[in-house]
Write an enzyme that holds these catalytic residues in place. Structure first.
Site, PDB file in Angstrom:
ATOM      1  N   THR A 115     -26.395 -38.316   7.628  1.00 43.86           N
ATOM      2  CA  THR A 115     -24.951 -38.089   7.684  1.00 43.86           C
ATOM      3  C   THR A 115     -24.237 -39.065   8.604  1.00 43.86           C
ATOM      4  O   THR A 115     -24.650 -39.260   9.760  1.00 43.86           O
ATOM      5  CB  THR A 115     -24.660 -36.654   8.158  1.00 43.86           C
TER       6      THR A 115
ATOM      7  N   LYS B  90     -24.822 -39.685   3.551  1.00 45.18           N
ATOM      8  CA  LYS B  90     -23.808 -38.662   3.294  1.00 45.18           C
ATOM      9  C   LYS B  90     -22.629 -38.941   4.215  1.00 45.18           C
ATOM     10  O   LYS B  90     -22.783 -39.035   5.432  1.00 45.18           O
ATOM     11  CB  LYS B  90     -24.376 -37.269   3.558  1.00 45.18           C
TER      12      LYS B  90
ATOM     13  N   LYS C 254     -18.904 -38.011   5.744  1.00 47.68           N
ATOM     14  CA  LYS C 254     -17.911 -36.973   5.996  1.00 47.68           C
ATOM     15  C   LYS C 254     -16.514 -37.564   5.826  1.00 47.68           C
ATOM     16  O   LYS C 254     -16.168 -38.569   6.460  1.00 47.68           O
ATOM     17  CB  LYS C 254     -18.084 -36.411   7.412  1.00 47.68           C
TER      18      LYS C 254
ATOM     19  N   ASP D 197     -18.670 -35.723   1.462  1.00 48.40           N
ATOM     20  CA  ASP D 197     -18.372 -34.330   1.762  1.00 48.40           C
ATOM     21  C   ASP D 197     -16.988 -34.247   2.381  1.00 48.40           C
ATOM     22  O   ASP D 197     -16.766 -34.743   3.488  1.00 48.40           O
ATOM     23  CB  ASP D 197     -19.425 -33.774   2.726  1.00 48.40           C
TER      24      ASP D 197
ATOM     25  N   LYS E 282     -27.566 -23.386   1.947  1.00 40.55           N
ATOM     26  CA  LYS E 282     -27.861 -23.458   3.377  1.00 40.55           C
ATOM     27  C   LYS E 282     -28.328 -22.077   3.819  1.00 40.55           C
ATOM     28  O   LYS E 282     -27.682 -21.070   3.505  1.00 40.55           O
ATOM     29  CB  LYS E 282     -26.626 -23.872   4.179  1.00 40.55           C
TER      30      LYS E 282
ATOM     31  N   ASP F 290     -31.039 -33.441   7.913  1.00 40.87           N
ATOM     32  CA  ASP F 290     -31.109 -34.518   8.908  1.00 40.87           C
ATOM     33  C   ASP F 290     -30.652 -34.110  10.295  1.00 40.87           C
ATOM     34  O   ASP F 290     -30.620 -34.947  11.203  1.00 40.87           O
ATOM     35  CB  ASP F 290     -30.260 -35.700   8.443  1.00 40.87           C
TER      36      ASP F 290
END
Length: 326
Positions: free
Chosen positions: A124, A147, A149, A174, A245, A297
């Protein structure tokens, strides 16, 4: 006789972790330990303010169930005693670990699953300026999956900077509920051209109905909109994937059921995490087997992980040792 202990712990994050809703520099977790006839099992959860959870509220939920837990409550009964969420996750994972250690068998065998294999996790890059995110991408350009943000305004510039600095990496993004439908429809084609494969939760969970009637040039993954089996029925038609999750499902027990049901419904599965230690990630490695996308991660984002944590080689995460969990 079973005893329950609850501990709150904090682990520093390397730098600052930012998403569309705010920033933090520490990971605050609740650790549950169950001891029965000399055998110990434990689990960890990450209370999340987005779901009206705090360290105090999660501990209070667990304390309320203490008499039943200490009396020998099992995982199936736990599903009816505690609601889905972080508190139940810590207890459920501790029960799995306790059962595995008492039986002398790994969790994957108890769950009737194949032996877990190493997984490739996303890495991330937290929300920042395009320049800062581009620099972070350059430092991690050898990772196979990044990934990103995002937040809304300026996001195309952010993704362009990352793609330019890590041209070989696969990208997922995301928005953490930070976009409007108009932004999704405007950004999505350009993001596809930049190599982005999927976006998580562009719209607010309470306002995601328009996704059902919109074109999806970029596949959409439900995160805040999908918590457990009960919410799954509302995902079909709006999303192509769901992010599982354990802090949302309330543990590995519900996560495995949700995963099977999602696949049966034709939805792709992503297994993700909150910002916790390797103890939080370990059950996720079990749930993440065969998932389309894995995002475990969090320990890589910490300045210091729990001792005896998971083994990472670059973006490859290995199954947990029996000493850590399961």
């Amino acid at each position: 006789m079973r005893t329950l202990s609850i501990q709150r712990e904090s682990f520093p994050i390397r730098g600052v972790f930012r998403i569309s809703r705010g920033a933090r520099t520490e990971a605050h977790v609740v650790t549950v330990t169950l001891t029965e006839n000399g055998t110990r099992g434990w689990g960890e959860c990450v209370p999340y303010a987005r779901y009206d959870e705090t360290l105090d509220s999660v501990i209070a939920e667990i304390e309320a169930a203490r008499p039943l837990i200490e009396a020998g409550l099992g995982r199936e009964e736990l599903l009816t005693v505690m609601k889905n969420g972080a508190a139940r996750n810590a207890v459920d994972c501790a029960l799995w670990d306790l059962e595995a250690k008492r039986a002398g068998k790994p969790v994957w065998q108890l769950a009737g699953l194949a032996e877990p294999k190493p997984l490739v996790t996303a890495y991330t890059i937290s929300l920042d300026t395009p320049e800062a995110m581009g620099k972070a991408a350059a430092e991690n350009a050898d990772r196979p999956l990044l990934k990103l943000k995002l937040t809304g305004d300026g996001d195309l510039e952010r993704v362009e900077a990352i793609h330019r600095n890590a041209p070989k990496a696969r990208l997922i993004v995301d928005a953490n509920e930070g976009w409007s439908l108009e932004q999704y429809l405007r950004y999505a084609p350009a993001l596809v051209d930049l190599g982005v494969e999927m976006i998580e939760q562009p719209l607010k969970a309470a306002d995601d109905a328009p996704l059902a009637g919109a074109e999806h040039p970029l596949p959409v993954c439900a995160d805040e909109s999908c918590h457990d089996l009960h919410s799954l029925e509302h995902m079909v038609g709006k999303y192509e994937m769901i992010n599982i999750k354990l802090d949302k499902t309330g543990g590995l027990t519900e996560a495995l059921r949700l995963k099977a049901a999602a696949e049966k419904a034709g939805l792709g599965v992503m297994v993700g995490c909150m910002i916790g230690t390797s103890l939080s990630m370990a059950p996720g490695v079990i749930a993440g087997q065969g998932a389309k996308v894995v995002d475990l991660d969090a320990p890589l984002l910490l300045a210091e992980d729990r001792k005896g944590g998971l083994t990472y080689e670059g973006s490859i995460v290995y199954p947990p040792s029996r000493e850590l969990w399961g």
